[in-house]
Structures are given as structure tokens and as C-alpha cells.
Design a protein around this motif. Structure first.
Motif, PDB file in Angstrom:
ATOM      1  N   THR A  38       0.752  -1.287   0.372  1.00  0.00           N
ATOM      2  CA  THR A  38       0.326   0.029   0.005  1.00  0.00           C
ATOM      3  C   THR A  38       0.679   1.372   0.107  1.00  0.00           C
ATOM      4  OG1 THR A  38      -0.036  -0.484   2.265  1.00  0.00           O
ATOM      5  CG2 THR A  38      -2.029  -0.719   1.247  1.00  0.00           C
ATOM      6  N   ARG A  39       2.268   1.514  -0.095  1.00  0.00           N
ATOM      7  CA  ARG A  39       2.572   2.726   0.368  1.00  0.00           C
ATOM      8  C   ARG A  39       3.206   2.557  -1.374  1.00  0.00           C
ATOM      9  NH1 ARG A  39       9.030   3.348   0.542  1.00  0.00           N
ATOM     10  NH2 ARG A  39       8.504   5.497   1.357  1.00  0.00           N
ATOM     11  N   ILE A  40       2.700   4.288  -1.280  1.00  0.00           N
ATOM     12  CA  ILE A  40       3.324   4.686  -2.935  1.00  0.00           C
ATOM     13  C   ILE A  40       3.663   5.904  -2.810  1.00  0.00           C
ATOM     14  CG2 ILE A  40       0.552   3.761  -3.615  1.00  0.00           C
ATOM     15  CD1 ILE A  40       0.237   6.905  -3.667  1.00  0.00           C
ATOM     16  N   ARG A  41       4.806   6.108  -3.980  1.00  0.00           N
ATOM     17  CA  ARG A  41       5.700   7.098  -3.955  1.00  0.00           C
ATOM     18  C   ARG A  41       4.644   8.123  -5.161  1.00  0.00           C
ATOM     19  NH1 ARG A  41      10.718   7.992  -1.523  1.00  0.00           N
ATOM     20  NH2 ARG A  41      11.395   6.518  -1.605  1.00  0.00           N
ATOM     21  N   TYR A  42       4.582   9.699  -4.503  1.00  0.00           N
ATOM     22  CA  TYR A  42       3.731  10.859  -5.566  1.00  0.00           C
ATOM     23  C   TYR A  42       3.944  11.870  -5.680  1.00  0.00           C
ATOM     24  CZ  TYR A  42       1.195  12.258  -1.042  1.00  0.00           C
ATOM     25  OH  TYR A  42       1.440  13.184  -0.136  1.00  0.00           O
ATOM     26  N   LEU A  43       3.181  12.758  -6.450  1.00  0.00           N
ATOM     27  CA  LEU A  43       3.558  14.486  -6.857  1.00  0.00           C
ATOM     28  C   LEU A  43       2.167  14.727  -6.244  1.00  0.00           C
ATOM     29  CD1 LEU A  43       6.325  15.593  -8.096  1.00  0.00           C
ATOM     30  CD2 LEU A  43       4.787  15.556 -10.093  1.00  0.00           C
ATOM     31  N   ALA A  44       2.388  15.943  -5.459  1.00  0.00           N
ATOM     32  CA  ALA A  44       1.349  16.215  -5.217  1.00  0.00           C
ATOM     33  C   ALA A  44       1.706  17.427  -6.247  1.00  0.00           C
ATOM     34  CB  ALA A  44       1.481  17.232  -3.921  1.00  0.00           C
ATOM     35  N   ILE A  45       0.701  18.580  -6.875  1.00  0.00           N
ATOM     36  CA  ILE A  45       1.169  19.911  -8.067  1.00  0.00           C
ATOM     37  C   ILE A  45       0.274  20.479  -7.186  1.00  0.00           C
ATOM     38  CG2 ILE A  45       0.368  20.370  -9.931  1.00  0.00           C
ATOM     39  CD1 ILE A  45       0.076  17.935 -11.572  1.00  0.00           C
ATOM     40  N   GLN A 101      -4.185  26.143 -12.985  1.00  0.00           N
ATOM     41  CA  GLN A 101      -5.119  25.599 -14.518  1.00  0.00           C
ATOM     42  C   GLN A 101      -5.058  24.681 -14.694  1.00  0.00           C
ATOM     43  OE1 GLN A 101      -4.332  28.345 -18.258  1.00  0.00           O
ATOM     44  NE2 GLN A 101      -3.201  29.006 -17.088  1.00  0.00           N
ATOM     45  N   VAL A 102      -5.647  23.309 -14.548  1.00  0.00           N
ATOM     46  CA  VAL A 102      -5.863  22.105 -14.391  1.00  0.00           C
ATOM     47  C   VAL A 102      -5.207  21.533 -15.696  1.00  0.00           C
ATOM     48  CG1 VAL A 102      -7.987  22.092 -15.792  1.00  0.00           C
ATOM     49  CG2 VAL A 102      -7.774  19.555 -14.040  1.00  0.00           C
ATOM     50  N   ASP A 103      -5.288  21.923 -17.106  1.00  0.00           N
ATOM     51  CA  ASP A 103      -4.709  21.926 -18.308  1.00  0.00           C
ATOM     52  C   ASP A 103      -3.708  21.409 -18.027  1.00  0.00           C
ATOM     53  OD1 ASP A 103      -6.889  20.532 -19.696  1.00  0.00           O
ATOM     54  OD2 ASP A 103      -7.742  22.885 -20.638  1.00  0.00           O
ATOM     55  N   CYS A 104      -2.621  22.485 -17.256  1.00  0.00           N
ATOM     56  CA  CYS A 104      -0.999  22.655 -16.740  1.00  0.00           C
ATOM     57  C   CYS A 104      -1.046  21.533 -16.374  1.00  0.00           C
ATOM     58  CB  CYS A 104      -1.291  24.308 -16.589  1.00  0.00           C
ATOM     59  SG  CYS A 104      -0.539  25.594 -18.175  1.00  0.00           S
ATOM     60  N   ARG A 105      -1.643  20.697 -15.595  1.00  0.00           N
ATOM     61  CA  ARG A 105      -2.391  20.056 -14.328  1.00  0.00           C
ATOM     62  C   ARG A 105      -2.013  18.196 -15.233  1.00  0.00           C
ATOM     63  NH1 ARG A 105      -5.423  23.045 -10.718  1.00  0.00           N
ATOM     64  NH2 ARG A 105      -7.307  21.423 -10.939  1.00  0.00           N
ATOM     65  N   ASP A 153     -10.262  13.450 -11.253  1.00  0.00           N
ATOM     66  CA  ASP A 153     -10.905  15.039 -12.046  1.00  0.00           C
ATOM     67  C   ASP A 153     -10.200  15.794 -12.448  1.00  0.00           C
ATOM     68  OD1 ASP A 153     -12.160  13.149 -13.315  1.00  0.00           O
ATOM     69  OD2 ASP A 153     -13.647  13.972 -11.822  1.00  0.00           O
ATOM     70  N   GLU A 154      -8.985  16.148 -10.770  1.00  0.00           N
ATOM     71  CA  GLU A 154      -8.189  17.676 -10.415  1.00  0.00           C
ATOM     72  C   GLU A 154      -7.632  18.151 -10.114  1.00  0.00           C
ATOM     73  OE1 GLU A 154     -10.237  20.036  -9.857  1.00  0.00           O
ATOM     74  OE2 GLU A 154     -12.307  19.980  -9.766  1.00  0.00           O
ATOM     75  N   ALA A 155      -6.676  16.598 -10.976  1.00  0.00           N
ATOM     76  CA  ALA A 155      -5.275  16.275 -11.619  1.00  0.00           C
ATOM     77  C   ALA A 155      -4.209  17.063 -10.567  1.00  0.00           C
ATOM     78  CB  ALA A 155      -5.016  16.705 -12.522  1.00  0.00           C
ATOM     79  N   LEU A 156      -4.453  16.542  -9.028  1.00  0.00           N
ATOM     80  CA  LEU A 156      -3.500  17.584  -8.056  1.00  0.00           C
ATOM     81  C   LEU A 156      -2.588  16.187  -7.742  1.00  0.00           C
ATOM     82  CD1 LEU A 156      -6.976  19.291  -6.689  1.00  0.00           C
ATOM     83  CD2 LEU A 156      -4.533  20.480  -7.717  1.00  0.00           C
ATOM     84  N   VAL A 193      -4.457  20.238  -1.965  1.00  0.00           N
ATOM     85  CA  VAL A 193      -6.117  19.743  -2.009  1.00  0.00           C
ATOM     86  C   VAL A 193      -6.813  21.524  -1.422  1.00  0.00           C
ATOM     87  CG1 VAL A 193      -7.342  18.082  -2.636  1.00  0.00           C
ATOM     88  CG2 VAL A 193      -4.936  17.750  -3.008  1.00  0.00           C
ATOM     89  N   ARG A 194      -7.597  21.876  -2.190  1.00  0.00           N
ATOM     90  CA  ARG A 194      -8.453  22.773  -1.118  1.00  0.00           C
ATOM     91  C   ARG A 194      -9.622  22.735  -1.796  1.00  0.00           C
ATOM     92  NH1 ARG A 194      -4.631  26.477   1.794  1.00  0.00           N
ATOM     93  NH2 ARG A 194      -2.706  25.559   1.179  1.00  0.00           N
ATOM     94  N   LEU A 195     -10.404  21.680  -1.373  1.00  0.00           N
ATOM     95  CA  LEU A 195     -11.848  21.532  -2.303  1.00  0.00           C
ATOM     96  C   LEU A 195     -13.149  21.678  -1.360  1.00  0.00           C
ATOM     97  CD1 LEU A 195     -10.596  19.244  -5.029  1.00  0.00           C
ATOM     98  CD2 LEU A 195     -10.967  21.316  -5.063  1.00  0.00           C
ATOM     99  N   PRO A 196     -13.708  22.835  -0.851  1.00  0.00           N
ATOM    100  CA  PRO A 196     -14.382  22.448  -0.092  1.00  0.00           C
ATOM    101  C   PRO A 196     -15.459  20.797  -0.688  1.00  0.00           C
ATOM    102  CG  PRO A 196     -14.258  24.437  -0.771  1.00  0.00           C
ATOM    103  CD  PRO A 196     -13.337  23.972  -2.002  1.00  0.00           C
TER     104      PRO A 196
END
Length: 950
Positions: free
Chosen positions: A695-702, A711-715, A910-913, A876-879
Motif C-alpha cells: 500500500t506504499r506509494i510514491r506520488y507527486l503533489a501539484i 489551471q487544470v490543463d497545465c496540471r 479529475d482535479e489532477a492534483l 488539495v483545497r476543495l470544499p
């Protein structure tokens, strides 16, 4: 004879039975004289400074340590002939080598070239491997301690620095030569990995005439070693790639001396094999900066020494201590990371880091993972010119011709135990032995967070629920254990009731009651138990200011936990929570009789409620025997096949691995990346090996707070450009099969249908990425900053990401920070990320248990963001997502709850974050005599609860 001057007044004329005939030199440890033995043999006599004799006990310890050096094989080392003291002044007599030191040779004649350099590297690596096999660390490997004798190089002074560093009363100075010291040595935590670092630095000097980190004042050299990349300009390939790995700042990522030797032999034998790995390398003088790799480059390059690299511009202050994830409890002969814990504190912690992330108001520290000695090495012959290969595993008694291996393997094969039970048997009796290089935090069920300890606790303790002891995804299902059934929710999920099984007894025959479970939960809240999680502390409706039964003995806690009768326990929560059955599987609900609670000493005599009880326990070994008052009729989950368990921790890794491969233990430590190629290449070993995706992952936070990532398309352009195959290879150094290329944030072991991340492909899609760049108004690309923890794997992965994005015009300024500061000041501080304009942050994560909530909520709930640091969610700041999380958490119906969490996953995708880079694997080897073996998906190792012994 080279460099011998006549004796002067004040020099000794004899030392013990040896006549002194000349003076050879002097250093920080003492003076070296040329002498003759009673038989006329020339010897080198090192007479140590008198200050090392001030402590009588220290002198005795010195003799004991120095005597260990005599066990080292003679090939490629100067023999230690005698260890003693004259007038309480210690001395060591060794073989005299009539030849210049490497230091003198290079400074006078220039660097070594071609085969001379290769022979030196092989000979000195052979010596270092022999030193480590004898249980000795050198601690001061450097060019002046390599003598170039006519018949080959000799390494001298091994074990002396260790002997001199055994007592604070001996010396308060750092032992070693700064230019060749590993980062952890400045922190007072040397290991054999430190010797490998020093060896690599010595080889850089031999090849180039300069130090990998330069020379100068101690603070300056420390600053470079702790913060900067080594300068390998002028080092030929393939040696350079190996030296880069050995000079990694993280000792856990360095190869062992024997692995170094094996690689040297492999790469020097004709025909030339492929390189060690596509390691990042220092660019030659005048090369372009790594910020803009050449199109089509096979691998990103590191800036030349002295280049204006962002990492250099904001490096920590000189003298900053190099972080260690946990201080070792004893000598670590092979340093490496423990398999990451699947358990986290409620606020989450970034695995592999050292700084716990504690929620506001939390009262105790979080323990992440132990760093223990897990990397081990193959036994390698000392006759380098007589052997041209690394000895195979067959020579450890585990090869294809070993009948014991063939017989015990039976049904199984590679990876068989990840999805099925291997070597099924109903045989009872025998002793199951675990030989682990890991550390124990505590065997007290109320004071642990280590997955391997939680695995073992189920042998002697029963929690209210547990994960089903079966392989594969089915092992992530919760079943009742001490309780008759899963919990009964009421009051909209704020109240949870459990009924204990009838007839469960402690080892002394007294019944287990609900009061014992309540007491166990409450005692775990005391500050004295700082290793465990804090779920109960934060979720239960406790009276204000409650600090546990020791400090708040008169407090009425019925508002939090009720016990209406001896078999019923009721938990009252502050807020509704639909998955409370997951919380009560924690070992904090293992019952503790209050009258038998010995507080911090309880770990040595836990009162058993399971099939085994303590026979003996220390900080490193647990011996369990059958509990005569355990009734199998009350326990459908445990078969209790062995008569006895001997669980040994903190073994030298080489010893632990040898025990496992030779059949002297049934369970061992996971195999580190650097050893995996040897496992995969041997059919007999591979057939009893498993490499589960955990269950361990490496990931990238945008970071959407930094344009153009608002802009989501740049992400999405970043996601589409990433070459995950190259990144994964970089993370593990290219030395094993690596992790699993992901297509979703949540790995497949966690139940559910997981949201795929649109545009994520194994090799990247440059055309699609350019379409996204056009859509976000950046058709020519843009520049942003990428930060990471300054470890070998993450540094290499950062450059792999850099190379991926450069192909589509996205230019990265990469910047590494020390692990000890990364979470608090940089990668865990949203305030810093915005101020420094950081767009991409390298992260890693392991959930507390394998479900979607434990995986994604800490990464995506904006209410968990701590602006000034130690935050897991930094971007990630999505109410709307927070509302979805609340709905999922409160849902009582399991099917509906799973659907709600799928909606959370989809929203994140969907938010590509959050972008997965690698699902990591753990490499395990089954013991020869182990039966009923399978990989427990929760504890990332073989399940001790079901195993037997053939």
C-alpha cells in the motif's frame, strides 16, 4: 624503506617484545614506528596517544574491540599481529607494508588510470568486505590508510577508529577524516554503510586527485557532504555510476561492501556487461546544467561541481546533523530501510521521513518506521584475481542442488504466497523462528505502531476485531476476534456496541472482561505510551483534560466507554463514524487486567489472551510458549500450530539473512533493492520468494496555488508527460525489478474499484502533454520548481521527472532538502510552498490500514492542512471534496460507503492534483521449513498467526 626517519630523543626503543628501529609517522590517533619482532620480521607499531588511556574501563573495551580486527582475513589488509598496552598506553602491532600510501602516490604521481584503478577498487572493496564480515567497522577509510605494496594494495588501521570511539571518556571529537566521512558520522551514528561512503570517496581521489566534496575547514566540508552532490568529474565509467550510488546521503540506499565488490567484478569481466544502473551522474566540466537536459538524453545529468544549482543555494547551515529515521539500538552491519509501516497517526506521516506529523493538540509523538539493518550481502571470495564472479546463493546452502530446498518448496513458486497459502500442513509442534534485522518499538499492545510487531501481537493478544487471516484482498476484510460479531452502531454512528465471546481467559485462567478492554484503551492514552496511534484519544467523547488512568485515576470515563456488564463494551464517539470496526482492530483493544499492569515494564510480561504467552522477553527477543488457558473453541481465527515462537530482532542483517537462506529461521527481513538481483537470478531461491505490491506509494503533489498550476490543463500536461518507467527505475536505482507502474492513486491491494488517472501512461505521451499545454495557454511550456527529500532514490527520481517534462518544454528547477527538515520547513509547509513558488512536491504515503479512507482522506481533506508545516495535505483545497469525505465517513452501510469513497477518488483524479509515480513492492523469502505461508496484506510480511513448521 620509504618514509622512515631515525629515532629521536623521546621516541620509545621498544614496545612490548618488539624493538623500535624507526619512525614512520604521526596522526590524530597516535604515532607509528617501524619495528622488528623477536623473529626479525619487520612490523608497524601504532602507539596510541596517552589520552586514550585515561579510562581504565575504556582501555579494556579498546582491547576487546581491537582484538576483533585480528579476525579479518589477511588478503588485501595489513595483518594485525598483536594488541596490547605498555604502561597502560594501548598499542597495535601490524604487518609492515613497504610501499607508499595512496595519498602520497596520487599527490606525487597523479591519479590512477585504467586497470590500475580497477585493481585498486577491487582490492580495497575486498578488504572492506572482509572487515565487515568480521564484525568490524573501519570508520576512517581514506587514501592515507591504503598502502600500495609491491604485491597489491593493503588497507590498514581497520577497527582502530571503532575501538577509540567506544567511550565518551576516551575522546569527545568526531572520529574520522572529514573529507571522507559519511553524513551520518557527523551525527555520531556510523555504520558499515559509512565505510562504503568513505571507500567511494577514496576511489574518487584515486581516479581524479581531488576529493568528492573538496577539502577545507571542517564546517565547509561538512556543509558540502550534508548538502551537495559529489563531484565525480573525471571518474571513468562504469566505476562512476557505482561511486555515485555509494556516495548517496541516505545510508540505507548505499550498497554493502560485498555488493560493491560483486558489481566491480561483474563490470570488469569481459565482455563488458550493462552499467550498474542509470544513475544520475555529475556532468563533466563545461557541460550544460541539469536544468535543461539535452533532448533525447538517456538519463538526466546532474550539474557540474560548483554549478549554480538551487539545491546548493539553499542548503542547510554548515554542521547540520544528518537525519536518521531512528537511532540504532546496536551495531548495524548493513543499513537499509525497514519495510514501511501500513500504520499512521490520524494526521498522517510521510513514510521514509523522520519527522512525525502530529495533529494539533495531540499529546504524543508518532513512530513511523524503524530503520534497521536489512540490506545483506552474498559471501564473496577474497581471492579477487582467482575468482571472477560473486559466489552464488547455492554456496550459502540454498542452491538448486540443495535437496532440502526442493523438498520444502513443494507447491509454490515465485509470488505464489501473495494470493494463496503455500506448503499447506496441519502439523503441530516445533519452534517457529524469526530472525529479523528490524527493531522493536514495544511488545506492549498499547504502545506500538510497527507492522511487524502488530503481526506478532496477535499471537498473544486478541483485539475486538481483526483483519481476516487469509492471503490476498480477502485479508483486508474485518472479522470479529475477541468480540462475538462486528460492532452494532446506534445514534447515527456515534455509539458502537460490542459483546465479548464467552469463555475467553487470560493465561492465569481468569476471565477476560469488558473492563479489561476499557482499561487497555484508556491506558494507551497516557503520555508514557508514545509509540502508538491516537485514534481513540481524538474520537472518543472523553472528559475534558483526560490523560489516562495513571494521571487521571478518578475521572469518570463512562461518557467515552461504557461497560454495562462483564461482556459488553460500548464506545461513545464525538462524531458519527461508519467504519469504527476498523479502529477497534488496533492492538489498543487487547485486554489488560489492571491489577497486572506494570506500566512501562508491561512489555516484558504481557498478560496473554491469545494462544501463546511470554516465556521471556527483552528489547530484542521474544520467546512465546503455549498458553494452557487458551480455548480454541473461542477463537475461530487462530490454529496455533507451533509449540514455540522465538522472535529475534536487531540481528546483524547478514546474520539474519544467512539464517533465513540456510534454513535456520522460518521468517526473516524483507530483501532490500540492492540484493534483489541475486534473488531473482537463483531459481531455487526465487521459487520461495514473493514480491507483493503493498500500500506504499510514491506520488507527486501539484500545487494549484502556484501558477500556471491553477489551471487544470497545465496540471494534466505534467501527468501526460511523465515517463513512469524511467522514474520507477530511478527510485530503486535500477537494481531490481522495481515497483509497479501505477494507473491510479490508490494501489490495487486496497478493496474497491479505483479511479484511473486520465493521461497517465508508462512511458509518457508528449503529444498529448503538448495539447494540454496549448489548452492552458502555455504552448511553449513554462518553468516551475520541484522539491524532494535529499535521498538517493528521490534525487534520481527528481531528475527523471525533470527529463520527462523537458521533452514537452516544462523546465524544472529541482531542489533537494534534508529529510530532517523536509516536512517541517519545506515539503510539508504550504506557506513555504506558496512563498517559494514550488509547483511540484515529491511525496510518499502509506495508509494506516488498507481501505480507501485511510489512504486518500489525509491527502485530500483541506481541513487537515497545516499552513506552516508538518502537513500531509499540502495542495488539495476543495470544499466540495471535504463534503464528500464527510458523507463517506458517516455512512454506516458498507456498500454505500464504498461508493462514496469511489466518488472521492474520482474527484481527486479529475482535479489532477495527486499523481502516483510508483506502487512499491516488498521482496520476501519464505523459510525452508515454514508451512502455511502467505503474505499478510495488512502487515506487509508473512502472517505469523497461521504459519507452522515442517
Amino acid at each position: 624503506m620509504l618514509g622512515v626517519r631515525p629515532l629521536r630523543p623521546g621516541d620509545p626503543v621498544s614496545v612490548g617484545s618488539y624493538q623500535v628501529i624507526g619512525f614512520l609517522g604521526e596522526g590524530g590517533q597516535g604515532s607509528v614506528y617501524l619495528g622488528t619482532s623477536p623473529t626479525g620480521e619487520r612490523v608497524a607499531i601504532k602507539l596510541l596517544h596517552a589520552r586514550f588511556a585515561d579510562d581504565e574501563q575504556a582501555v579494556r573495551r579498546f582491547r576487546r574491540e581491537a582484538e576483533a580486527a585480528r579476525r579479518v582475513a589477511e588478503f588485501c589488509t595489513a595483518r594485525v599481529l598483536e594488541v596490547g598496552a605498555v604502561n597502560d598506553q594501548p598499542y597495535i602491532v601490524g604487518e609492515y607494508v613497504d610501499g607508499p600510501s595512496l595519498q602520497r602516490q596520487v599527490s606525487g604521481e597523479g591519479p590512477l588510470r585504467d586497470q590500475a584503478l580497477v585493481r585498486l577498487a577491487i582490492a580495497t572493496a575486498t578488504a572492506l568486505a572482509a572487515i565487515h564480515r568480521a564484525g568490524v567497522m573501519h570508520r576512517d577509510f581514506k587514501p592515507s590508510n591504503v598502502l600500495l605494496a609491491p604485491d597489491g594494495p593493503r588497507v590498514i588501521d581497520f577497527g582502530i577508529a571503532r575501538a577509540l570511539d567506544v567511550s565518551q571518556s576516551l575522546t569527545t571529537s568526531v572520529v574520522g577524516t572529514p573529507a571522507y566521512m559519511a553524513p551520518e558520522q557527523f551525527h555520531g551514528e556510523p555504520s558499515p554503510a559509512s565505510d562504503v561512503f568513505a571507500w567511494a570517496g577514496t576511489m574518487v581521489y584515486a581516479a581524479t586527485g581531488h576529493s568528492a566534496f573538496g577539502f577545507g575547514a571542517l564546517p565547509v566540508v561538512m556543509h558540502r557532504i550534508l548538502s551537495m552532490d559529489p563531484d565525480l568529474s573525471g571518474v571513468p565509467e562504469p566505476l562512476g555510476a557505482l561511486l555515485w550510488t555509494a556516495l548517496g546521503k541516505d545510508p540505507r540506499r548505499r550498497p554493502t561492501a560485498e555488493q560493491v565488490l560483486g558489481e566491480l567484478i561483474r563490470t570488469s569481466a569481459p565482455p563488458p556487461p550493462p552499467p550498474v544502473a542509470a544513475h544520475p551522474r555529475t556532468a563533466p566540466p563545461g557541460a550544460a546544467s541539469a536544468q535543461t537536459p539535452a533532448p533525447g538524453a538517456a538519463y538526466p545529468q546532474t550539474p557540474a561541481h560548483g554549478a549554480a544549482h538551487p539545491q546548493y543555494q539553499q542548503a542547510p547551515s554548515p554542521g547540520a546533523a544528518y537525519p536518521q529515521a531512528a537511532p540504532p539500538a546496536g551495531p548495524r552491519w548493513e543499513a537499509g530501510p525497514q519495510a514501511p509501516s501500513p500504520y499512521r497517526r490520524p494526521s498522517g506521516t510521510d513514510p521514509g521521513g523522520v519527522t512525525p506529523v502530529t495533529a494539533p493538540g495531540a499529546r504524543r509523538r508518532g513512530v513511523l518506521v524503524s530503520v534497521a539493518a536489512v540490506a545483506t550481502a552474498l559471501m564473496v571470495g577474497l581471492g579477487v584475481w582467482m575468482f571472477t564472479r560473486v559466489l552464488p546463493l547455492t554456496e550459502l546452502g540454498a542452491g538448486p542442488t540443495d535437496p532440502a530446498t526442493t523438498a520444502s518448496t513443494g507447491a509454490g513458486g515465485f509470488d505464489a504466497a501473495t494470493t494463496a497459502v503455500v506448503n499447506r500442513s496441519t502439523k503441530t509442534g516445533g519452534t517457529l523462528r524469526l530472525a529479523s534485522a528490524y527493531s522493536l518499538d514495544s511488545t506492549d499492545p498499547g504502545n506500538t505502531y510497527y507492522p511487524d510487531v502488530m503481526n506478532a501481537i496477535r499471537l498473544y493478544g486478541r483485539s475486538l476485531t481483526m483483519f481476516k487471516p487469509v492471503p490476498g484482498k480477502a485479508g483486508t476484510e474485518l472479522v470479529p476476534d475477541l468480540a462475538e460479531s462486528l460492532g452494532q452502531a446506534s445514534d447515527g454512528g456515534k455509539t458502537w456496541t460490542y459483546r465479548l465471546r464467552n469463555g475467553v481467559k487470560f493465561q492465569d485462567g481468569t476471565p477476560v472482561t469488558s473492563a479489561d478492554v476499557k482499561y487497555a484503551v484508556l491506558r494507551s492514552m497516557d503520555d508514557a505510551f508514545g509509540n502508538g496511534p491516537t485514534y481513540f484519544d481524538t474520537m472518543l467523547d472523553l472528559p475534558a483534560g483526560y490523560e489516562g488512568p495513571y494521571k487521571s485515576p478518578t475521572a469518570n470515563t463512562d461518557s467515552a466507554i461504557g461497560t454495562p456488564d462483564d461482556r459488553t463494551i460500548v464506545f461513545h464517539l464525538k462524531k458519527p463514524y461508519g467504519a469504527f470496526d476498523t479502529i477497534v482492530q488496533l492492538p489498543e483493544t487487547v485486554p489488560v487486567p489492571q491489577a497486572k499492569d506494570t506500566r512501562d515494564k508491561y512489555r516484558y510480561a504481557v498478560i496473554s489472551s491469545g494462544p501463546y504467552k511470554f516465556d521471556s522477553a527483552t528489547d530484542t527477543k521474544i520467546v512465546l510458549v503455549r498458553n494452557p488457558n487458551w480455548d480454541p473453541a473461542t477463537d475461530p481465527n487462530r490454529k496455533a500450530l507451533p509449540d514455540r515462537y522465538e522472535l529475534q530482532y536487531e540481528l546483524p542483517a547478514a546474520e539474519a539473512r544467512t539464517k533465513l537462506l540456510n534454513g535456520d529461521s522460518e521468517v526473516g527481513s524483507p530483501i532490500p533493492d540492492l540484493d534483489s538481483a541475486n534473488i531473482y537470478s537463483n531459481p531455487a531461491i526465487k521459487n520461495r520468494t514473493d514480491a507483493p505490491i503493498g500500500t506504499r506509494i510514491r506520488y507527486l503533489a501539484i500545487n494549484p496555488q502556484v501558477p500556471p498550476f491553477d489551471q487544470v490543463d497545465c496540471r494534466r500536461a505534467v501527468i501526460r508527460a511523465l515517463d513512469l518507467t524511467m522514474i520507477d527505475r530511478a527510485l530503486v536505482g535500477g537494481l531490481n525489478q522495481g515497483g509497479q507502474i501505477p494507473n491510479s492513486l490508490v494501489p490495487p491491494l486496497i478493496p474497491g474499484t479505483h479511479a484511473l488517472l486520465p493521461g497517465l501512461t508508462p512511458s509518457g505521451d508528449a503529444d498529448a502533454a503538448k495539447e494540454s499545454l496549448t489548452a492552458c495557454g502555455k504552448p511553449g511550456g513554462f518553468t516551475t520548481t520541484y522539491i524532494y527529500r535529499d535521498t538517493f532514490g528521490e534525487s534520481a527520481a527528481a531528475q527523471a521527472v525533470q527529463a520527462s517534462l523537458a521533452k514537452v518544454g516544462i523546465k524544472l528547477q529541482i531542489r533537494g532538502f534534508p529529510i530532517v527538515d523536509f516536512h517541517a520547513k519545506y515539503g510539508g509547509s504550504p506557506e513555504y510552498l506558496k512563498k517559494a513558488n514550488v509547483g511540484l512536491i515529491a511525496r510518499a504515503w502509506v495508509p494506516d490500514w488498507p481501505d480507501v479512507e485511510s489512504f486518500v482522506a489525509p491527502l485530500a481533506d483541506s481541513r487537515e492542512i497545516l499552513e506552516k508545516g508538518h502537513s500531509i495535505n499540502v495542495n488539495v483545497r476543495l470544499p466540495a471534496l471535504d463534503t464528500l469525505i464527510d458523507t463517506a465517513r458517516q455512512e454506516l452501510d458498507a456498500t454505500t460507503r464504498a461508493q462514496r469513497w469511489s466518488e472521492v477518488e474520482q474527484k481527486i483524479a479529475d482535479e489532477a492534483l495527486l499523481v502516483p509515480l510508483s506502487w512499491e513492492r516488498t521482496l520476501l523469502v519464505r523459510g525452508k521449513k515454514a508451512t502455511n505461508v502467505y503474505v499478510n496484506p495488512v502487515y506487509a510480511g508473512y502472517d505469523l498467526l497461521t504459519m507452522g513448521v515442517s
